[in-house]
Design an enzyme around this catalytic site. Structure first.
Site, PDB file in Angstrom:
ATOM      1  N   HIS A  29       0.827  -1.221   0.000  1.00  0.00           N
ATOM      2  CA  HIS A  29       0.000   0.000   0.000  1.00  0.00           C
ATOM      3  C   HIS A  29       0.854   1.262   0.000  1.00  0.00           C
ATOM      4  CE1 HIS A  29      -4.056  -1.839   0.839  1.00  0.00           C
ATOM      5  NE2 HIS A  29      -3.242  -2.862   1.004  1.00  0.00           N
ATOM      6  N   ASP A  78       3.277   9.362  -0.557  1.00  0.00           N
ATOM      7  CA  ASP A  78       2.122   8.549  -0.180  1.00  0.00           C
ATOM      8  C   ASP A  78       1.924   7.465  -1.227  1.00  0.00           C
ATOM      9  OD1 ASP A  78      -0.144   7.759   1.217  1.00  0.00           O
ATOM     10  OD2 ASP A  78      -0.834   9.814   1.512  1.00  0.00           O
TER      11      ASP A  78
END
Ligand code: ADP
Ligand code: F6P
Length: 461
Positions: free
Chosen positions: A156, A364
């Protein structure tokens, strides 16, 4: 059809409320909702010396199987190697990386413990899908315990370039662990390219002409599977949420001012200090906005036992106080800073009533909040997304205003542009982003990954 077994450190247990903050639980819950299956992972509890047997709960058509972590290993596995070494490393913060051999040993022990607890629950034709950096050695451990099933892994977070990865002692052991999967999935092409480079330079492996990877005597696949959201479900939640008591009370307080919103876990990767300073720069450079806007930053505290997170919380509190002290008038405060979590429904309501969203992480993997913001908008009067180029979401959401979070003036200019943007332009940008959200939605993420995993053949050699 094969049964799906999802493995992740964090599990959104029904008793604790489905919305533990974090993109992983949001994504997995939405993905599993349609298929059923087992969700296996940490219970969130610490056991005495010995971890207990998995606790099994059934709810919403899913089987949750969770284990407690032994006290002696929790610290080194979760606070230590996962969140004080791998997390900063994967987010390009070598200055914050803290590695010890003891932590790494605890990480390995917990991964073995998880694999040993899971193996007896597996059926021969299950598809096993492991998530995130906490559990990189799972496939290796499951194979050692005799698993023949296809096992996939999805990261992720970003995967760092080789020059950064190589700073981690034992990075080669992690690479070998990743190469034990049948399929390794990443959020963006940049992450996949970095992985290819690491396999070639750090493990003397090779990327074959058909895209498969050969390393450590195995051949496996790696690919890009950007995680998405369920845009229609978000819109359905956001519309009534706006009428809720919480939202109505809040809206009375902002009295037709333009709302600027930020929603993040309280994490240094999210660029909150940079964001606060950029907001102050915006008020300084464009004083006509004073009294006309309100900045709402929701930042839920996480990982508070990791020293860097506690220090960040203090710095942010002080910075928010400085900005309030510097710009507030008797009848206007520029920003509200909340360290609490909200139901997903309320969050979607806050996103819908916000004229601008500031999603400006320094790094991110994806950033689901960016996608949730777009999905929650009123199609007739959508808001504007300001997005960092260092979020995976920037690869898809080209209707956003892209602003470099390291440049406060750039973010201030983006805020001014967003505040003045015409309705026509807002609608045009929003429609372009919605098209992408619908195409790359959460179902596509799950189906594409599982199809690719199903097509791999377990190559145990
Ligand atoms: P990360 O996985 O790094 O936390 P993402 O933006 O990808 O970042 O995912 C965050 C998820 O957590 C989103 O689904 C968001 O709605 C949810 N979330 C973030 N902050 C809160 C909060 N204060 N309360 C409830 N949910 C939150
Ligand atoms: O998506 C990134 C992620 O690190 C997940 O792995 C994790 O569940 C989430 O953010 C929240 O962090 P934590 O589980 O440490 O609270």
């Amino acid at each position: 059809m094969s049964r799906l077994v999802v493995v992740s450190n964090r599990v959104a247990l029904p008793a604790k409320g489905k919305q533990a903050s974090g993109g992983l639980t949001t994504g997995i819950f939405d993905a599993l909702r349609d298929t059923g299956g087992i969700w296996f992972g940490w219970s969130g509890e610490i056991a005495g010396k010995q971890a207990a047997e998995p606790k099994v709960t059934k709810a919403d058509g899913l089987t949750y199987a969770t284990v407690d972590l032994p006290r002696k290993d929790y610290e080194g596995y979760y606070n230590g190697f996962s969140n004080a070494a791998l997390w900063p490393l994967f987010h390009y913060r070598l200055d914050l990386m803290s590695f010890t051999r003891e932590d790494f040993a605890a990480y390995q022990r917990v991964n073995t413990l998880f694999a040993d607890a899971l193996i007896s629950m597996l059926h021969p034709d299950d598809l096993v899908w492991v998530h995130d950096y906490h559990l990189i050695p799972m496939a290796e451990n499951l194979r050692r315990a005799g698993a023949k099933q296809r096992i996939g892994f999805f990261l992720h977070t970003p995967f760092p370039s080789f020059g950064v990865l190589a700073a981690l002692p034992h990075y080669d052991s992690l690479l070998e662990s990743l190469c034990a999967y049948d399929l390794v999935g990443f959020q963006t092409n940049e992450d996949l390219t970095a992985f290819h480079e690491a396999v070639c330079r750090g493990a003397s492996g090779a990327v074959l002409p058909d895209g498969r990877i050969r390393a450590f005597g195995r051949t496996f696949r790696a690919g890009v599977f950007p995680i998405g959201v369920d845009p229609d479900a978000i819109a359905e939640m956001a519309v009534p949420a706006v009428k809720s008591r919480t939202l109505r009370r809040f809206e009375e307080g902002i009295r037709n001012r333009q709302l600027i919103i930020g929603v993040d876990r309280l994490d240094y990767s999210k660029g909150l200090e940079h964001r606060f300073k950029a907001f102050a720069c915006f008020l300084e450079r464009y004083p006509e906005n004073r009294g006309r806007v309100r900045f709402l930053q929701i930042a839920t505290a996480t990982r508070s036992n990791v020293p860097e997170y506690r220090a960040l919380r203090q710095r942010l509190g002080a910075l928010a106080g400085d900005i309030a002290g510097r710009f507030s008038e008797l009848d206007w405060t520029p920003m509200q800073y909340l360290n609490r979590s909200f139901s997903h429904r309320s969050l979607c309501g806050f996103l819908r009533i916000s004229r601008i969203a500031l999603v400006t992480p320094l790094r991110d993997g994806m950033n689901l909040v960016a996608k949730e913001y777009v999905a929650a908008q009123d199609p007739g009067d959508p808001g504007v997304l300001i997005l960092s180029p260092f979020a995976g979401a920037a690869y898809e959401l080209d209707g956003a205003i892209i602003a470099n979070p390291y440049d406060p003036d750039a973010v201030a200019e983006a805020l001014q542009m967003a505040a003045q943007m015409t309705l026509d332009e807002r609608c045009e940008r929003w429609r372009a982003m919605m098209m992408i959200l619908r195409r790359n939605n959460i179902t596509a993420w799950r189906e594409n990954f599982l199809r690719a995993l199903g097509e791999t053949r377990s190559q145990l050699s």
